[in-house]
Design a protein around this motif. Structure first.
Motif, mmCIF file in Angstrom:
data_model
loop_
_atom_site.group_PDB
_atom_site.id
_atom_site.type_symbol
_atom_site.label_atom_id
_atom_site.label_comp_id
_atom_site.label_asym_id
_atom_site.label_seq_id
_atom_site.Cartn_x
_atom_site.Cartn_y
_atom_site.Cartn_z
ATOM 1 N N VAL A 219 0.878 -1.168 0.000
ATOM 2 C CA VAL A 219 0.000 0.000 0.000
ATOM 3 C C VAL A 219 0.910 1.212 0.000
ATOM 4 N N THR A 220 0.569 2.222 -0.778
ATOM 5 C CA THR A 220 1.351 3.456 -0.811
ATOM 6 C C THR A 220 0.670 4.492 0.067
ATOM 7 N N VAL A 221 1.461 5.179 0.869
ATOM 8 C CA VAL A 221 0.950 6.252 1.705
ATOM 9 C C VAL A 221 1.639 7.538 1.262
ATOM 10 N N LYS A 222 0.844 8.510 0.845
ATOM 11 C CA LYS A 222 1.390 9.813 0.458
ATOM 12 C C LYS A 222 1.396 10.699 1.700
ATOM 13 N N TRP A 223 2.577 11.240 1.980
ATOM 14 C CA TRP A 223 2.757 12.127 3.130
ATOM 15 C C TRP A 223 3.599 13.294 2.666
ATOM 16 N N GLY A 224 2.955 14.420 2.430
ATOM 17 C CA GLY A 224 3.671 15.558 1.867
ATOM 18 C C GLY A 224 4.214 15.167 0.504
ATOM 19 N N ARG A 225 5.526 15.306 0.328
ATOM 20 C CA ARG A 225 6.160 14.912 -0.931
ATOM 21 C C ARG A 225 6.620 13.460 -0.922
ATOM 22 N N ASP A 226 6.585 12.841 0.240
ATOM 23 C CA ASP A 226 7.060 11.461 0.368
ATOM 24 C C ASP A 226 6.012 10.462 -0.075
ATOM 25 N N ARG A 227 6.486 9.342 -0.565
ATOM 26 C CA ARG A 227 5.651 8.193 -0.907
ATOM 27 C C ARG A 227 6.206 7.021 -0.123
ATOM 28 N N LEU A 228 5.430 6.514 0.817
ATOM 29 C CA LEU A 228 5.875 5.423 1.673
ATOM 30 C C LEU A 228 5.191 4.140 1.236
ATOM 31 N N ALA A 229 5.935 3.065 1.157
ATOM 32 C CA ALA A 229 5.359 1.770 0.795
ATOM 33 C C ALA A 229 5.322 0.895 2.045
ATOM 34 N N PHE A 230 4.137 0.376 2.343
ATOM 35 C CA PHE A 230 3.963 -0.521 3.475
ATOM 36 C C PHE A 230 3.415 -1.839 2.979
ATOM 37 N N ALA A 231 3.855 -2.923 3.579
ATOM 38 C CA ALA A 231 3.337 -4.239 3.212
ATOM 39 C C ALA A 231 1.848 -4.280 3.547
ATOM 40 N N LEU A 232 1.081 -4.881 2.677
ATOM 41 C CA LEU A 232 -0.355 -4.995 2.880
ATOM 42 C C LEU A 232 -0.632 -6.096 3.903
ATOM 43 N N PRO A 233 -1.234 -5.740 5.049
ATOM 44 C CA PRO A 233 -1.553 -6.767 6.041
ATOM 45 C C PRO A 233 -2.787 -7.566 5.587
ATOM 46 N N PRO A 234 -3.119 -8.657 6.271
ATOM 47 C CA PRO A 234 -4.322 -9.415 5.917
ATOM 48 C C PRO A 234 -5.574 -8.541 5.962
ATOM 49 N N LYS A 235 -6.573 -8.931 5.183
ATOM 50 C CA LYS A 235 -7.797 -8.120 5.041
ATOM 51 C C LYS A 235 -8.545 -7.897 6.351
ATOM 52 N N ASP A 236 -8.402 -8.812 7.314
ATOM 53 C CA ASP A 236 -9.127 -8.671 8.577
ATOM 54 C C ASP A 236 -8.375 -7.839 9.610
ATOM 55 N N THR A 237 -7.220 -7.292 9.225
ATOM 56 C CA THR A 237 -6.432 -6.443 10.121
ATOM 57 C C THR A 237 -7.177 -5.132 10.363
ATOM 58 N N PRO A 238 -7.279 -4.697 11.614
ATOM 59 C CA PRO A 238 -7.943 -3.424 11.872
ATOM 60 C C PRO A 238 -7.112 -2.248 11.355
ATOM 61 N N LEU A 239 -7.789 -1.186 11.003
ATOM 62 C CA LEU A 239 -7.126 0.018 10.511
ATOM 63 C C LEU A 239 -6.103 0.533 11.524
ATOM 64 N N SER A 240 -6.346 0.286 12.801
ATOM 65 C CA SER A 240 -5.436 0.765 13.848
ATOM 66 C C SER A 240 -4.012 0.234 13.664
ATOM 67 N N ALA A 241 -3.854 -0.947 13.064
ATOM 68 C CA ALA A 241 -2.518 -1.504 12.842
ATOM 69 C C ALA A 241 -1.742 -0.657 11.834
ATOM 70 N N ILE A 242 -2.412 -0.233 10.773
ATOM 71 C CA ILE A 242 -1.762 0.636 9.787
ATOM 72 C C ILE A 242 -1.458 1.991 10.419
ATOM 73 N N ARG A 243 -2.426 2.490 11.162
ATOM 74 C CA ARG A 243 -2.241 3.785 11.826
ATOM 75 C C ARG A 243 -1.041 3.744 12.785
ATOM 76 N N GLN A 244 -0.872 2.650 13.521
ATOM 77 C CA GLN A 244 0.242 2.526 14.463
ATOM 78 C C GLN A 244 1.578 2.483 13.720
ATOM 79 N N SER A 245 1.645 1.741 12.619
ATOM 80 C CA SER A 245 2.881 1.696 11.826
ATOM 81 C C SER A 245 3.250 3.089 11.329
#
Length: 177
Positions: free
Chosen positions: A3-29
């Motif tokens: 999954v790509t996360v745009k933050w200002g000018r940066d583009r961060l790539a994070f591994a896609l967790p399983p579909k049942d993972t709560p959004l809070s896990a992405i938010r914590q990372s």
């Protein structure tokens, strides 16, 4: 898959967790990476509010793009140019070890203690790994991602050196060195 996360000018790539993972896990990372305490996440124009909902609820899948928007009370801490230079130096050092030393080291370790390789090959590799560790030790990232990346690089190279040292000790014990 990421999954790509745009933050200002940066583009961060994070591994896609399983579909049942709560959004809070992405938010914590993202909190750990950005050092932001509060921010909004936006996906396909919608603000993601329910941290307990699984990411499938928001239709986040491989290739999705999320926008990270710091709230007014939190100032973004983007990597400085000095930190970026340190990150590049650390990555380059680790890539050099992986490409030039690891293949030869793997051959020696795979051959085991009965390898016909001369003792100087083992010592040369040990010296080169040690030099790499010393170069990384000479870098002094104070905080942030560079510090974490340096720590992981040192750990990886130290593990290689430890494996080599164990083989050398076994060869000495067997009277081969």
């Amino acid at each position: 898959m990421s999954v790509t996360v745009k933050w200002g000018r940066d583009r961060l790539a994070f591994a896609l967790p399983p579909k049942d993972t709560p959004l809070s896990a992405i938010r914590q990372s993202l909190r750990e990476y950005t050092q932001l305490h509060s921010f909004k996440l936006v996906h396909k124009g919608a603000v993601l509010k329910d941290d307990q909902a699984p990411i499938s609820h928001y239709h986040i899948a491989a290739g999705s793009v999320l926008m990270l928007l710091p709230t007014a009370d939190d100032v973004p801490v983007m990597p400085s140019s000095q930190e970026s230079a340190l990150l590049t130096t650390i990555s380059t050092e680790l890539a050099t070890v992986r490409s030039s030393l690891v293949p030869e080291l793997n051959q020696l370790l795979a051959a085991g203690i009965s390898s016909q390789a001369p003792a100087k090959d083992y010592l040369r590799l040990g010296e080169l790994l040690l030099q790499s560790l010393l170069r990384l030790d000479g870098l002094a990232p104070e905080t942030g991602q560079a510090r974490q990346q340096r720590k992981e690089a040192v750990k990886e190279i130290q593990a290689l050196l430890d494996a080599l040292d164990e083989t050398i000790a076994a060869r000495k014990a067997a009277g081969l060195q």
